[in-house]
Design a protein around this motif. Structure first.
Motif, PDB file in Angstrom:
ATOM      1  N   ASP A 154      36.167 -41.419  15.750  1.00 23.63           N
ATOM      2  CA  ASP A 154      37.046 -40.539  14.945  1.00 23.63           C
ATOM      3  C   ASP A 154      38.448 -41.108  14.841  1.00 23.63           C
ATOM      4  N   LEU A 155      39.059 -40.923  13.658  1.00 19.08           N
ATOM      5  CA  LEU A 155      40.457 -41.289  13.456  1.00 19.08           C
ATOM      6  C   LEU A 155      41.363 -40.067  13.451  1.00 19.08           C
ATOM      7  N   ALA A 156      40.822 -38.884  13.709  1.00 16.88           N
ATOM      8  CA  ALA A 156      41.571 -37.639  13.594  1.00 16.88           C
ATOM      9  C   ALA A 156      42.880 -37.663  14.369  1.00 16.88           C
ATOM     10  N   ALA A 157      42.894 -38.310  15.527  1.00 18.62           N
ATOM     11  CA  ALA A 157      44.109 -38.328  16.336  1.00 18.62           C
ATOM     12  C   ALA A 157      45.115 -39.357  15.857  1.00 18.62           C
ATOM     13  N   CYS A 179      31.923 -41.759  24.320  1.00 17.81           N
ATOM     14  CA  CYS A 179      33.282 -41.901  23.773  1.00 17.81           C
ATOM     15  C   CYS A 179      33.314 -41.987  22.247  1.00 17.81           C
ATOM     16  N   THR A 180      32.191 -41.734  21.601  1.00 15.36           N
ATOM     17  CA  THR A 180      32.165 -41.784  20.143  1.00 15.36           C
ATOM     18  C   THR A 180      31.661 -40.453  19.583  1.00 15.36           C
ATOM     19  N   ARG A 181      31.931 -40.248  18.308  1.00 17.51           N
ATOM     20  CA  ARG A 181      31.497 -39.008  17.651  1.00 17.51           C
ATOM     21  C   ARG A 181      29.999 -39.010  17.424  1.00 17.51           C
ATOM     22  N   GLU A 182      29.487 -40.135  16.948  1.00 18.22           N
ATOM     23  CA  GLU A 182      28.061 -40.288  16.663  1.00 18.22           C
ATOM     24  C   GLU A 182      27.642 -41.676  17.104  1.00 18.22           C
ATOM     25  N   PHE A 183      26.337 -41.818  17.340  1.00 18.52           N
ATOM     26  CA  PHE A 183      25.814 -43.083  17.833  1.00 18.52           C
ATOM     27  C   PHE A 183      24.321 -43.081  17.528  1.00 18.52           C
ATOM     28  N   THR A 201      38.471 -40.801   7.674  1.00 22.71           N
ATOM     29  CA  THR A 201      38.299 -39.977   8.868  1.00 22.71           C
ATOM     30  C   THR A 201      37.754 -40.701  10.094  1.00 22.71           C
ATOM     31  N   HIS A 202      37.150 -41.870   9.898  1.00 21.25           N
ATOM     32  CA  HIS A 202      36.520 -42.534  11.041  1.00 21.25           C
ATOM     33  C   HIS A 202      36.345 -44.041  10.821  1.00 21.25           C
ATOM     34  N   LEU A 203      36.040 -44.702  11.930  1.00 19.61           N
ATOM     35  CA  LEU A 203      35.642 -46.112  11.922  1.00 19.61           C
ATOM     36  C   LEU A 203      34.162 -46.166  12.265  1.00 19.61           C
ATOM     37  N   ARG A 204      33.418 -47.013  11.587  1.00 16.29           N
ATOM     38  CA  ARG A 204      32.011 -47.220  11.908  1.00 16.29           C
ATOM     39  C   ARG A 204      31.881 -48.640  12.443  1.00 16.29           C
ATOM     40  N   VAL A 205      31.303 -48.772  13.618  1.00 17.03           N
ATOM     41  CA  VAL A 205      31.040 -50.068  14.231  1.00 17.03           C
ATOM     42  C   VAL A 205      29.533 -50.210  14.289  1.00 17.03           C
ATOM     43  N   GLN A 206      29.015 -51.317  13.770  1.00 17.36           N
ATOM     44  CA  GLN A 206      27.578 -51.535  13.874  1.00 17.36           C
ATOM     45  C   GLN A 206      27.288 -52.999  14.122  1.00 17.36           C
TER      46      GLN A 206
END
Length: 164
Positions: free
Chosen positions: A160-163, A139-143, A105-110
């Motif tokens: 999010d990868l939903a789109a 521009c992100t879902r969570e941060f 469902t998503h990408l996590r960048v850290q």
């Protein structure tokens, strides 16, 4: 540069690797070959020139993920670039670690740094800088940020990868 083959692609860049990046197709080829896993981790020295290298590697990894949504890719590269830059500018870390991880469902960048405040003036500290975390938040879902007991700091964002 060191790479290993496992479920998580791991790339360790030295100052020499960073400095010869544009002249070293073997580095790009080797890095590209390792960017097919669900996770990419890049270790790099705190050098301004490391930011475009990290962005390039992140782009190779995203391409290997087969993501069709250009907005998701653009946002992920923006986040990776901003977080890597912040780690260089706002810490005096000897090594910075960027990690990109994908699930359904998503990408996590850290990005993780050693959390100490930089002591010398940096070229980025001029008018027009300082909006990066606000852009990421928008521009992100969570941060968020996590600080370990030793002061090491990890800043992360979820795209999010939903789109896609």
């Amino acid at each position: 540069m060191e790479t290993t083959t496992r479920a998580c692609a791991r790339i360790v860049l030295s100052a020499t690797d960073i400095n010869r990046w544009s002249d070293a197709s073997d580095i790009r080829t080797s890095a590209a070959a390792k960017c097919q896993s669900r996770s990419l981790t890049v270790y790099f020295p705190p050098m301004d020139r490391a930011v475009p290298v990290c962005r390039h590697l992140s782009g190779l990894w995203l391409k290997g993920q087969g993501l069709a949504n250009r907005e998701v890719c653009y946002t992920t590269l923006l986040v990776a670039t901003e977080l890597a830059t912040n780690a260089i500018v706002h810490s005096d870390s000897t090594v910075i670690v960027a990690n990109l991880r994908r699930n359904r469902t998503h990408l996590r960048v850290q990005v993780r740094d050693q959390g100490r405040t930089a002591t010398e003036k940096h070229w980025h500290k001029v008018s027009g800088f300082g909006r990066g975390l606000g852009i990421i938040a928008g521009c992100t879902r969570e941060f968020g940020t996590h600080v370990d007991d030793d002061g090491a700091r990890t800043i992360w964002a979820t795209v999010d990868l939903a789109a896609d």
